[in-house]
Design a protein around this motif. Structure first.
Motif, PDB file in Angstrom:
ATOM      1  N   ALA A 151      12.532   1.041 -31.119  1.00  0.00           N
ATOM      2  CA  ALA A 151      11.483   0.559 -30.219  1.00  0.00           C
ATOM      3  C   ALA A 151      10.291   1.497 -30.271  1.00  0.00           C
ATOM      4  O   ALA A 151      10.444   2.697 -30.508  1.00  0.00           O
ATOM      5  N   ASP A 177       6.927   1.530 -27.677  1.00  0.00           N
ATOM      6  CA  ASP A 177       6.242   0.875 -26.566  1.00  0.00           C
ATOM      7  C   ASP A 177       5.242   1.825 -25.926  1.00  0.00           C
ATOM      8  O   ASP A 177       5.458   3.037 -25.894  1.00  0.00           O
ATOM      9  N   TYR A 192      10.569   3.265 -17.302  1.00  0.00           N
ATOM     10  CA  TYR A 192      10.714   2.582 -18.593  1.00  0.00           C
ATOM     11  C   TYR A 192      12.203   2.449 -18.881  1.00  0.00           C
ATOM     12  O   TYR A 192      12.936   3.437 -18.841  1.00  0.00           O
TER      13      TYR A 192
END
Length: 122
Positions: free
Chosen positions: A42, A44, A60
């Motif tokens: 990931a 982000d 998060y």
């Protein structure tokens, strides 16, 4: 004719550069170690606008969709995108060795949050 720099002047310049780099450095974090065989699971951006006089927080959460085929996290890298007054990040759950992670971001009073989270695993 070239002028030479004295040792004291050079030392002063080095100390000033070191001081400025610590004052303006962001709050970057690395939990675990990124290996050669790791995949980026990931990437982000975590952001929250500033509000005058308040401390901003943001949670998060990284969760993989299929627990049977989920990869194990080997590293989490947080890069602060603010040149000064960046937010702090705390790994509150999961992380390297697990399948998920939760990170809590906290800004300085009167400032926002702008960080990039990269999660690596295999």
């Amino acid at each position: 004719m070239a002028k030479s720099i004295s040792a004291a002047t050079l030392l002063g310049l080095v100390l000033c550069c070191a001081l400025l780099s610590t004052v303006y450095a962001g709050n970057d974090y690395l939990w675990g170690e990124i290996g050669d065989n790791d995949y980026k699971l990931a990437k982000d951006t975590v952001s929250k606008a500033f509000f005058v006089g308040l401390v901003q927080t943001k949670k998060y959460v990284f969760k993989q969709s299929n627990d049977l085929n989920a990869l194990t996290i080997t590293a989490i890298k947080v890069t602060d995108k603010k040149s000064s007054n960046g937010a702090t990040a705390v790994l509150v759950a999961g992380g390297p060795g697990s399948k998920g992670a939760t990170i809590q971001f906290t800004s300085q009073r009167g400032y926002g949050i702008k960080d990039v989270v990269e999660i690596w695993g295999r």
